[in-house]
Design a protein around this motif. Structure first.
Motif, PDB file in Angstrom:
ATOM      1  N   GLU A   1     -11.128  11.366  -7.788  1.00 11.40           N
ATOM      2  CA  GLU A   1      -9.953  10.986  -7.007  1.00 11.40           C
ATOM      3  C   GLU A   1      -9.606  12.039  -5.976  1.00 11.40           C
ATOM      4  O   GLU A   1      -9.294  11.736  -4.822  1.00 11.40           O
TER       5      GLU A   1
ATOM      6  N   LYS B   1       2.155  10.000  -8.632  1.00 16.01           N
ATOM      7  CA  LYS B   1       0.748  10.276  -8.935  1.00 16.01           C
ATOM      8  C   LYS B   1       0.035  10.895  -7.739  1.00 16.01           C
ATOM      9  O   LYS B   1      -0.645  11.927  -7.870  1.00 16.01           O
ATOM     10  N   TRP B   2       0.217  10.300  -6.575  1.00  9.61           N
ATOM     11  CA  TRP B   2      -0.521  10.783  -5.409  1.00  9.61           C
ATOM     12  C   TRP B   2       0.045  12.091  -4.870  1.00  9.61           C
ATOM     13  O   TRP B   2      -0.688  12.875  -4.251  1.00  9.61           O
TER      14      TRP B   2
ATOM     15  N   LEU C   1      -1.337  -1.637  -4.215  1.00  9.21           N
ATOM     16  CA  LEU C   1      -0.617  -2.087  -5.405  1.00  9.21           C
ATOM     17  C   LEU C   1      -0.507  -3.610  -5.402  1.00  9.21           C
ATOM     18  O   LEU C   1      -0.226  -4.219  -4.367  1.00  9.21           O
TER      19      LEU C   1
ATOM     20  N   PHE D   1      -3.612   5.557   0.100  1.00  6.01           N
ATOM     21  CA  PHE D   1      -3.943   6.140  -1.198  1.00  6.01           C
ATOM     22  C   PHE D   1      -4.235   5.083  -2.247  1.00  6.01           C
ATOM     23  O   PHE D   1      -5.135   5.233  -3.070  1.00  6.01           O
ATOM     24  N   GLU D   2      -3.449   4.002  -2.211  1.00  9.63           N
ATOM     25  CA  GLU D   2      -3.602   3.000  -3.253  1.00  9.63           C
ATOM     26  C   GLU D   2      -3.045   1.655  -2.775  1.00  9.63           C
ATOM     27  O   GLU D   2      -2.058   1.600  -2.058  1.00  9.63           O
TER      28      GLU D   2
ATOM     29  N   VAL E   1       0.840  -1.201   0.000  1.00 12.49           N
ATOM     30  CA  VAL E   1       0.000   0.000   0.000  1.00 12.49           C
ATOM     31  C   VAL E   1       0.872   1.246   0.000  1.00 12.49           C
ATOM     32  O   VAL E   1       1.944   1.278   0.623  1.00 12.49           O
TER      33      VAL E   1
ATOM     34  N   SER F   1       3.418   5.400  -8.495  1.00  8.55           N
ATOM     35  CA  SER F   1       2.255   5.629  -7.640  1.00  8.55           C
ATOM     36  C   SER F   1       2.478   6.817  -6.714  1.00  8.55           C
ATOM     37  O   SER F   1       1.592   7.666  -6.546  1.00  8.55           O
TER      38      SER F   1
END
Length: 372
Positions: A75, A54-55, A35, A32-33, A21, A51
């Motif tokens: 988002e 991006k965040w 993976l 946030f995400e 994560v 990632s």
């Protein structure tokens, strides 16, 4: 602290080592995400960096739009809502910082492997801690440190299931060219019990004593003085010591998560068949002797002796150096006689080994007669 605990429970029980994560290092429940690298053609490191980039961009965009949430895309609005309970004025911009965006690899399969291995040692470990007057729950710390991997070695030199550094290990056990008891789960457990007991006597609470296992007793005492509180949550929130980083501030909640995951293993992992408890005898060797001669004359299985005595160094396992006199040699207990009887049978056989294959204990040096 409860949110941190929930985060680590998920890391230990929900995500395996092919997943991870991207999250906020300060507010670690802000994920946030998730993976998943199992079907990815992009390498783990590159995918993780992509990632984070991006965040970071999303967080900075939310910072700009923070007064007009209606202008945010889906988002951005999710991130905006994720931080609804955080009152810091520049919370999104600060969360985008390099030290705040963090990746955590999952541990589920690693933890499950530790459950299997732990069956071998936990009964002995619990007895050691009970005899020392310590909570037996502390014996779950190796799930955090190594997941009971006897061969665990860290990049900074920590070793064994309790991950002792060499310097600290020397304070509590034998660590030299012949024997490194950091790698012996039983001897290292005895050392860990002593260290944790001293931590508790100095710091007065188990959250601080456990944190000191990672951060050092003096370091935690310094943090308590600077913050003016002996509550761990206050230290985590307010202490800014250079070495008091992510690992130290999360160490106690990692232990709580490990206790929860192990206690309710069936719920999280299904039925896990643990290894049977270790059943051995220990014999103090009267002399130094190379392992190859001991195995040869006593008709022992070399692989078994090496496995049961991981505290012997590689050089000693290879017979490049002798096993030192007094070493507590661990051998399987076959149950034909009582353990004391089995020890006496071994010693009787050992006495028949020709003396030229043994090295008597060296006399203590007096320091006299040295040339200047």
């Amino acid at each position: 602290m409860k949110r941190n605990l929930d985060f680590w429970i998920r890391i230990y029980t929900q995500y395996d080592t092919k997943q991870g994560v991207v999250h906020d290092a300060k507010y670690i429940d802000k994920v946030f995400e998730v993976l998943d690298f199992r079907d990815s053609k992009v390498g783990q490191g590159k995918r993780t960096n992509q990632s984070k980039a991006k965040w970071k961009a999303v967080l900075l965009s939310v910072h700009k739009k923070r007064d007009k949430p209606e202008s945010m895309n889906e988002e951005e609005r999710r991130i905006y809502d994720l931080y609804a309970d955080v009152t810091e004025p520049n919370k999104f911009r600060e969360a985008a910082g390099r030290k705040r965006l963090r990746f955590q690899l999952g541990q589920k399969d690693y933890f499950q492997s530790g459950l299997v291995q732990s069956g071998r040692y936990l009964p002995i470990m619990e007895k050691i801690f009970k005899d020392a007057g310590l909570p037996v729950e502390l014996t779950r710390l190796p799930f955090v440190e190594s997941s009971f991997n006897v061969k665990a070695r860290s990049k900074v030199g920590a070793s064994g299931i309790w991950q002792f550094m060499r310097g600290t290990g020397k304070e509590y056990m034998r660590v030299d060219d012949q024997v490194d008891e950091r790698n012996d789960p039983i001897r290292a457990t005895e050392a860990a019990a002593k260290l944790l007991k001293q931590n508790f006597e100095s710091l007065g609470s188990w959250p601080l004593a456990v944190t000191a296992y990672n951060h050092g007793r003096q370091g935690v005492m310094r943090a308590v003085r600077q913050v003016g509180s002996d509550a761990l949550e206050d230290l985590v929130e307010e202490y800014r010591g250079r070495a008091f980083g992510f690992a130290s501030s999360n160490f106690f909640t990692c232990l709580l998560a490990a206790i929860e995951a192990e206690r309710n293993a069936v719920q999280y992992f299904g039925v896990v068949e643990r290894q049977p408890p270790l059943d051995v005898i220990e014999i103090a060797l009267p002399d130094s002797i190379r392992l190859k001669y001991l195995v040869q004359f006593m008709k022992l299985d070399l692989a078994t002796v090496r496995e049961l005595n991981p505290g012997l160094t590689t050089a000693t396992h290879r017979s490049e150096l002798p096993i030192p006199a007094g070493y507590q040699l661990r051998l399987p207990y076959e149950g034909k006689t009582g353990k004391e009887g089995a020890i006496q049978v071994f010693l009787a056989g050992y006495s028949e080994i020709p003396k030229n294959f043994k090295i008597p204990p060296s006399p203590k040096k007096t320091g006299k007669g040295r040339k200047r």
